[in-house]
Design a protein around this motif. Structure first.
Motif, PDB file in Angstrom:
ATOM      1  N   ASP A 139       0.804  -1.219   0.000  1.00  0.00           N
ATOM      2  CA  ASP A 139       0.000   0.000   0.000  1.00  0.00           C
ATOM      3  C   ASP A 139       0.845   1.282   0.000  1.00  0.00           C
ATOM      4  N   ARG A 163     -11.316   9.723  -1.272  1.00  0.00           N
ATOM      5  CA  ARG A 163     -11.084   8.325  -1.697  1.00  0.00           C
ATOM      6  C   ARG A 163     -12.407   7.595  -1.888  1.00  0.00           C
ATOM      7  N   GLY A 212     -13.432   6.399  -5.463  1.00  0.00           N
ATOM      8  CA  GLY A 212     -13.557   4.938  -5.508  1.00  0.00           C
ATOM      9  C   GLY A 212     -14.862   4.497  -6.163  1.00  0.00           C
ATOM     10  N   ASN A 236     -15.734   3.979 -11.674  1.00  0.00           N
ATOM     11  CA  ASN A 236     -15.115   2.718 -12.112  1.00  0.00           C
ATOM     12  C   ASN A 236     -13.737   2.882 -12.727  1.00  0.00           C
ATOM     13  N   VAL A 270     -11.444   4.949 -12.163  1.00  0.00           N
ATOM     14  CA  VAL A 270     -10.382   5.493 -11.303  1.00  0.00           C
ATOM     15  C   VAL A 270      -9.652   4.370 -10.571  1.00  0.00           C
ATOM     16  N   ARG A 271      -8.308   4.455 -10.580  1.00  0.00           N
ATOM     17  CA  ARG A 271      -7.499   3.559  -9.750  1.00  0.00           C
ATOM     18  C   ARG A 271      -6.795   4.420  -8.698  1.00  0.00           C
ATOM     19  N   LEU A 272      -7.146   4.156  -7.438  1.00  0.00           N
ATOM     20  CA  LEU A 272      -6.533   4.902  -6.337  1.00  0.00           C
ATOM     21  C   LEU A 272      -5.174   4.305  -6.011  1.00  0.00           C
ATOM     22  N   LEU A 273      -4.204   5.170  -5.727  1.00  0.00           N
ATOM     23  CA  LEU A 273      -2.863   4.698  -5.360  1.00  0.00           C
ATOM     24  C   LEU A 273      -2.597   5.074  -3.910  1.00  0.00           C
ATOM     25  N   PHE A 301      -4.023   9.227  -8.069  1.00  0.00           N
ATOM     26  CA  PHE A 301      -4.855   8.253  -8.783  1.00  0.00           C
ATOM     27  C   PHE A 301      -4.553   8.309 -10.275  1.00  0.00           C
ATOM     28  N   THR A 302      -5.008   7.268 -10.964  1.00  0.00           N
ATOM     29  CA  THR A 302      -4.953   7.283 -12.428  1.00  0.00           C
ATOM     30  C   THR A 302      -6.366   6.993 -12.922  1.00  0.00           C
ATOM     31  N   GLU A 346      -8.331   5.158 -16.163  1.00  0.00           N
ATOM     32  CA  GLU A 346      -8.160   4.311 -17.339  1.00  0.00           C
ATOM     33  C   GLU A 346      -8.515   5.092 -18.608  1.00  0.00           C
ATOM     34  N   THR A 398       0.893  10.242 -12.470  1.00  0.00           N
ATOM     35  CA  THR A 398      -0.372  10.143 -11.735  1.00  0.00           C
ATOM     36  C   THR A 398      -1.021  11.523 -11.705  1.00  0.00           C
TER      37      THR A 398
END
Ligand code: PMP
Length: 401
Positions: free
Chosen positions: A145, A309, A313, A316, A318-321, A332-333, A335, A372
């Motif tokens: 994480d 977050r 979240g 869909n 979104v990718r949280l880092l 975040f990134t 897609e 990012t």
């Protein structure tokens, strides 16, 4: 914390036409409250004079104010004034430690431990020192994480390690270091430890005595203060033994062509006319965050991170880092959308985020992303800024669909 949504206290939080600017880039640099702007204006205006030299009253007063600023800034992190060197910023503070302590103490065969999430300013100065001293650099990996993996650090550290240098809070992921444990690990093998407090000092209560570190560096401009100034705090015994790294006025005791002797620390490390008005503004910023309360600021930003977050979240794409327990920073990134495109579209909505590698290119490689998007909070942000961010992301997704 008082009602910090008193955006009127931050003239930078308005667009030129008076609308609210959803400023989510405080990890890059924080907006300034009136008290800081006023303090700098007074120091450059009616109070202005040089320090440490003039025999006239205004200069004597300014010298007292400059040294009082040193006391105030040192006190913010639980340090003493004779342990605090004013520098141009955190970058210069790390370079100072590298060029002075590093050159005096590092030899071929010695090792330094950095981490994968370091800012370039806590990587490149050590690479320069590697060229000069022959020291080797090791890189501590991260946990799943995005925390510096202290179990790995424990396995990696050896008596050959002379220095550990870690970020207190990651500028990309917001991950918080367990500093007392890192200190115990470093000291356990006889190494010194530097903590890069650039992101922590405006977000968490910091007490260098309780943390137990040897060096602590930070910049005023991320602490709601001016650019052009920062600080190195170092334990008095270490600082006292360090050679100067730049020569010039103010850092000497006596100069002859045959030989020059040095002023004691911290003056020995402040060659030339210092950043006088900036130091006054730095102290005003330190008082400002202390008045607000750093525990309250941390709690406020922790709540904003949780809200952000949760909201991101639900999207869909979104990718949280990074860890959920982040100090005021959400990376975040998305897609199919480059962070730079997102940043440009958000700007049209008066939302300012940072997009890119955040001066942490090795971390980008480790995360497997070219860049990012990063939303970072300050004490002046609230839920409306997050709502604007989410609206902007949804619009971006519609444009890219
Ligand atoms: N370390 C960290 C963790 C940072 O976030 C930054 C600034 N982005 C720095 C060091 C360098 O600070 P400055 O550019 O103010 O010297």
């Amino acid at each position: 914390m008082t009602d910090t949504r008193a955006a009127h206290a931050f003239p930078g939080l308005r667009t030129p036409d008076g609308a609210r600017w959803h400023y989510l880039d405080s990890a890059a640099t924080a907006q300034k409250p009136d008290v800081v702007i006023d303090a700098v204006a007074r120091a450059l205006g009616p109070d202005y004079a040089t320090v440490h030299r003039g025999l006239y009253a205004r200069s004597a007063d300014m010298t007292l104010a400059y040294e009082a600023a040193r006391r105030t800034v040192a006190a913010l992190i639980g340090g003493a004034e004779h342990e605090l060197v004013f520098t141009r910023g955190a970058t210069e503070a790390i370079n100072l430690v590298a060029q002075s302590w590093g050159v005096a103490n590092l030899r071929p065969g010695d090792r330094i431990l950095l981490s994968m999430l370091e800012h370039h300013s806590n990587i490149v100065p050590w690479q320069l020192i590697r060229e000069r001293t022959g020291v080797a650099i090791d890189v501590c990996p991260l946990t799943e994480d995005g925390l510096i993996d202290l179990d790995a650090a424990e396995r990696m550290l050896t008596p050959a390690h002379k220095l550990v240098s870690f970020a207190h809070v990651s500028n990309v992921l917001g991950s918080m270091l367990d500093v007392p444990r890192a200190v115990a690990l470093a000291h356990g093998v006889g190494a010194k430890i530097l903590i890069d407090g650039c992101q922590s000092v405006a977000r968490l209560p910091v007490d260098v005595a309780a943390l137990g570190c040897d060096f602590f560096v930070f910049s005023a401009h991320k602490l709601y203060g001016p650019t052009g100034i920062g600080a190195l705090w170092a334990r008095a015994d270490l600082l006292g033994a360090m050679p100067p790294w730049q020569g010039g006025g103010s850092m000497i005791d006596r100069v002859t062509f045959a030989e020059t002797t040095w002023a004691p620390a911290p003056q020995r490390f402040e060659a030339g006319t210092p950043a006088i008005a900036e130091a006054i503004g730095f102290a005003a910023a330190a008082r400002y965050v202390q008045d607000q309360g750093l525990a309250a600021i941390h709690a406020h930003e922790t709540a904003l991170v949780a809200t952000a977050r949760a909201a991101l979240g639900r999207i869909n794409a979104v990718r949280l880092l990074g860890p959920a327990a982040s100090a005021g920073i959400v990376s975040f990134t998305i897609e199919g959308v480059h962070p730079h495109d997102l940043g440009t579209i958000l700007d049209e909505e008066n939302v300012a985020i940072r997009a890119g590698h955040h001066c942490a290119q090795p971390l980008m490689v480790d995360l497997g992303v070219p860049a990012t998007a990063r939303a970072s909070f300050g004490l002046y942000n609230d839920e409306t800024d997050i709502a604007a961010l989410v609206r902007g992301i949804e619009r971006t997704l519609r444009i890219f669909a």
